[in-house]
Design a protein around this motif. Structure first.
Motif, PDB file in Angstrom:
ATOM      1  N   ALA A 143     -74.451  15.373  17.328  1.00 38.77           N
ATOM      2  CA  ALA A 143     -73.461  16.467  17.871  1.00 38.77           C
ATOM      3  C   ALA A 143     -72.518  16.886  16.775  1.00 38.77           C
ATOM      4  O   ALA A 143     -72.016  16.306  15.890  1.00 38.77           O
ATOM      5  CB  ALA A 143     -72.672  15.788  18.877  1.00 38.77           C
ATOM      6  N   CYS A 144     -72.340  18.301  16.868  1.00 38.93           N
ATOM      7  CA  CYS A 144     -71.700  18.983  15.616  1.00 38.93           C
ATOM      8  C   CYS A 144     -71.224  20.434  16.384  1.00 38.93           C
ATOM      9  O   CYS A 144     -71.299  20.967  17.170  1.00 38.93           O
ATOM     10  CB  CYS A 144     -72.687  19.317  14.515  1.00 38.93           C
ATOM     11  SG  CYS A 144     -73.910  20.602  14.780  1.00 38.93           S
ATOM     12  N   CYS A 145     -69.930  20.774  15.394  1.00 37.54           N
ATOM     13  CA  CYS A 145     -69.586  22.187  15.479  1.00 37.54           C
ATOM     14  C   CYS A 145     -69.453  22.737  14.305  1.00 37.54           C
ATOM     15  O   CYS A 145     -69.934  22.194  13.261  1.00 37.54           O
ATOM     16  CB  CYS A 145     -68.128  21.969  16.106  1.00 37.54           C
ATOM     17  SG  CYS A 145     -67.073  21.135  15.100  1.00 37.54           S
ATOM     18  N   TYR A 146     -68.924  24.100  14.360  1.00 40.40           N
ATOM     19  CA  TYR A 146     -69.200  24.813  12.998  1.00 40.40           C
ATOM     20  C   TYR A 146     -68.375  24.163  11.933  1.00 40.40           C
ATOM     21  O   TYR A 146     -68.807  24.109  10.691  1.00 40.40           O
ATOM     22  CB  TYR A 146     -68.319  26.160  13.328  1.00 40.40           C
ATOM     23  CG  TYR A 146     -68.264  27.076  12.204  1.00 40.40           C
ATOM     24  CD1 TYR A 146     -69.371  27.648  11.414  1.00 40.40           C
ATOM     25  CD2 TYR A 146     -67.263  27.133  11.210  1.00 40.40           C
ATOM     26  CE1 TYR A 146     -69.442  28.374  10.505  1.00 40.40           C
ATOM     27  CE2 TYR A 146     -67.214  27.909  10.044  1.00 40.40           C
ATOM     28  CZ  TYR A 146     -68.255  28.693   9.694  1.00 40.40           C
ATOM     29  OH  TYR A 146     -68.229  29.359   8.771  1.00 40.40           O
ATOM     30  N   GLN A 147     -67.087  23.410  11.886  1.00 41.36           N
ATOM     31  CA  GLN A 147     -66.498  22.783  10.864  1.00 41.36           C
ATOM     32  C   GLN A 147     -67.374  21.609  10.533  1.00 41.36           C
ATOM     33  O   GLN A 147     -66.877  21.182   9.361  1.00 41.36           O
ATOM     34  CB  GLN A 147     -65.012  22.859  11.190  1.00 41.36           C
ATOM     35  CG  GLN A 147     -64.673  21.601  12.120  1.00 41.36           C
ATOM     36  CD  GLN A 147     -63.199  21.382  12.441  1.00 41.36           C
ATOM     37  OE1 GLN A 147     -62.521  22.279  12.728  1.00 41.36           O
ATOM     38  NE2 GLN A 147     -62.626  20.270  12.290  1.00 41.36           N
ATOM     39  N   ASP A 148     -68.128  20.709  11.235  1.00 40.75           N
ATOM     40  CA  ASP A 148     -68.582  19.715  10.735  1.00 40.75           C
ATOM     41  C   ASP A 148     -70.189  19.849  10.282  1.00 40.75           C
ATOM     42  O   ASP A 148     -70.764  18.621  10.277  1.00 40.75           O
ATOM     43  CB  ASP A 148     -68.229  18.477  11.376  1.00 40.75           C
ATOM     44  CG  ASP A 148     -68.757  18.634  12.896  1.00 40.75           C
ATOM     45  OD1 ASP A 148     -69.470  19.457  13.203  1.00 40.75           O
ATOM     46  OD2 ASP A 148     -68.234  17.773  13.554  1.00 40.75           O
ATOM     47  N   TYR A 149     -70.612  21.124  10.443  1.00 41.80           N
ATOM     48  CA  TYR A 149     -72.013  21.289  10.362  1.00 41.80           C
ATOM     49  C   TYR A 149     -72.463  20.781   8.896  1.00 41.80           C
ATOM     50  O   TYR A 149     -73.622  20.511   8.670  1.00 41.80           O
ATOM     51  CB  TYR A 149     -72.340  22.797  10.404  1.00 41.80           C
ATOM     52  CG  TYR A 149     -73.940  23.286  10.475  1.00 41.80           C
ATOM     53  CD1 TYR A 149     -74.764  22.741  11.054  1.00 41.80           C
ATOM     54  CD2 TYR A 149     -74.133  24.155   9.428  1.00 41.80           C
ATOM     55  CE1 TYR A 149     -75.999  22.942  11.060  1.00 41.80           C
ATOM     56  CE2 TYR A 149     -75.510  24.555   9.483  1.00 41.80           C
ATOM     57  CZ  TYR A 149     -76.426  24.031  10.245  1.00 41.80           C
ATOM     58  OH  TYR A 149     -77.972  24.279  10.047  1.00 41.80           O
TER      59      TYR A 149
ATOM     60  N   VAL B  25     -75.093  21.559  19.687  1.00 44.40           N
ATOM     61  CA  VAL B  25     -74.101  22.341  19.123  1.00 44.40           C
ATOM     62  C   VAL B  25     -73.006  22.917  19.927  1.00 44.40           C
ATOM     63  O   VAL B  25     -73.485  23.635  20.825  1.00 44.40           O
ATOM     64  CB  VAL B  25     -75.111  23.668  18.503  1.00 44.40           C
ATOM     65  CG1 VAL B  25     -74.110  24.505  17.563  1.00 44.40           C
ATOM     66  CG2 VAL B  25     -76.196  22.935  17.628  1.00 44.40           C
ATOM     67  N   ASP B  26     -71.679  22.720  19.539  1.00 48.24           N
ATOM     68  CA  ASP B  26     -71.007  23.240  20.309  1.00 48.24           C
ATOM     69  C   ASP B  26     -70.407  24.495  19.397  1.00 48.24           C
ATOM     70  O   ASP B  26     -69.655  24.467  18.232  1.00 48.24           O
ATOM     71  CB  ASP B  26     -69.604  22.274  20.178  1.00 48.24           C
ATOM     72  CG  ASP B  26     -68.277  23.018  21.000  1.00 48.24           C
ATOM     73  OD1 ASP B  26     -68.526  23.956  21.670  1.00 48.24           O
ATOM     74  OD2 ASP B  26     -67.037  22.486  20.522  1.00 48.24           O
ATOM     75  N   GLY B  27     -70.882  25.770  19.882  1.00 47.00           N
ATOM     76  CA  GLY B  27     -70.421  27.052  19.366  1.00 47.00           C
ATOM     77  C   GLY B  27     -71.746  27.870  19.175  1.00 47.00           C
ATOM     78  O   GLY B  27     -72.837  27.683  19.729  1.00 47.00           O
ATOM     79  N   THR B  28     -71.381  28.896  18.526  1.00 46.07           N
ATOM     80  CA  THR B  28     -72.588  30.179  18.662  1.00 46.07           C
ATOM     81  C   THR B  28     -73.009  30.348  17.068  1.00 46.07           C
ATOM     82  O   THR B  28     -73.785  31.636  16.732  1.00 46.07           O
ATOM     83  CB  THR B  28     -72.046  31.342  19.011  1.00 46.07           C
ATOM     84  OG1 THR B  28     -70.770  31.767  18.378  1.00 46.07           O
ATOM     85  CG2 THR B  28     -71.795  31.215  20.480  1.00 46.07           C
TER      86      THR B  28
END
Length: 319
Positions: free
Chosen positions: A9-15, A38-41
């Protein structure tokens, strides 16, 4: 292992760390299938190409409820329980590294979920700090014997699970409860997922196993970490056939940090960068430092925006 994969699981700041996490999977576990929630676009095409990673995001999650209510910090990884591409899975936070053959803990013959067995139990004040407010749980869930598990509650940065062991209706109830009573369950999903797992096990609905499979980095001195997880020019050196998930759940393992021992993650991030762009040596280090800087800027920007939003809410409440 049949019908099994690893979900990150990830978002932009921990990609930036998700790329290192996936590289550690490939280094130690070979071609096991990987899925990124992915949380985000933002684009994650680099991981798709490098490791043939599947993607779950706002666009292709099938349950409307999960699309609307289960993305964001503390909820994204819960999607795995209903949308995992495989019946059985291992969930990893982005700020983790696999070290050794952790798949040896995947005992789905005897268990529906296998979670970490922590090094220590929790006194009441720590249960309230990290998992849930005891008095509130006693009030709203009187049938749950929370004291029976004070030595079992775990950091949910990694666990083995099975799809559909929880109903969506149960999850909706939890989401509704947390919205109506914010602050009772702590640290995103950590409090309520512990609650859901142990309640289900107590009621005989799931078979729950525990093994010491996760290392919480803030619990150890840097020197001890360096000795236990040496990284040489040729790569990580596994000692005594150790198999564990390293979890940097406090200070993050950026390249030049002095707060924690970052070398396992730094090695894996370099591995990914070499695979993706062919960068090595000084060029690779400069690129990773740029990623670190960009990540820090985003972290501080989000903190400022969060504080401004909280201040605005207080002002609106006062009017």
């Amino acid at each position: 292992m049949e019908d099994f994969g690893i979900i990150v699981a990830c978002c932009y700041q921990d990609y930036l760390f998700a790329k290192g996490c996936c590289a550690s999977i490939r280094h130690f576990l070979g071609d096991v299938p990987i899925c990124l929630i992915v949380d985000g676009t933002f684009s994650v095409s680099s991981l798709e190409k490098a490791y043939n990673v599947r993607i779950l995001n706002h666009h292709n999650v099938t349950h409307e409820l999960l699309k609307k209510r289960s993305f964001g910090w503390g909820k994204t990884k819960m999607i795995a329980f209903w949308e995992s591409p495989w019946k059985h899975f291992l969930v990893l936070d982005a700020d983790t590294n696999v070290w050794g053959n952790v798949l040896k803990y995947a005992d789905f013959k005897n268990y529906d979920a296998v979670i970490d067995k922590p090094r220590y139990g929790y006194p009441d004040d720590k249960v309230c700090e990290f998992f849930f407010e005891i008095s509130a749980v006693e009030k709203y869930f009187p049938d749950f014997n929370w004291q029976a598990h004070r030595h079992d509650y775990f950091c949910t940065g990694t666990f083995f699970g099975t799809r559909d062991i929880f109903s969506l209706e149960e999850y909706i109830e939890i989401l509704d409860f947390t919205e109506k009573h914010p602050g009772i369950f702590k640290y995103g999903e950590m409090g309520f997922l512990n609650f859901m797992l142990f309640r289900a096990a107590d009621n005989g609905k799931i078979r729950l196993g525990q093994v010491p499979m996760q290392l919480i980095v803030p619990d150890f001195e840097r020197e001890a970490m360096q000795k236990r997880f040496p990284v040489e020019e040729t790569g990580p050196v596994v000692q005594n056939e150790e198999a564990i998930v390293i979890h940097w759940c406090g200070p993050k393992p950026r390249l030049s940090t002095s707060q924690v021992y970052p070398e396992p993650m730094s090695f894996c991030r370099r591995q990914f960068l070499h695979n993706e762009r062919g960068y090595t040596g000084t060029t690779a280090n400069l690129w990773l430092k740029l990623e670190d800087y960009s990540s820090l800027v985003n972290v501080y920007k989000n903190k400022i925006l969060r504080k401004l939003s909280q201040r605005r809410q207080r002002l609106l409440t006062q009017k």
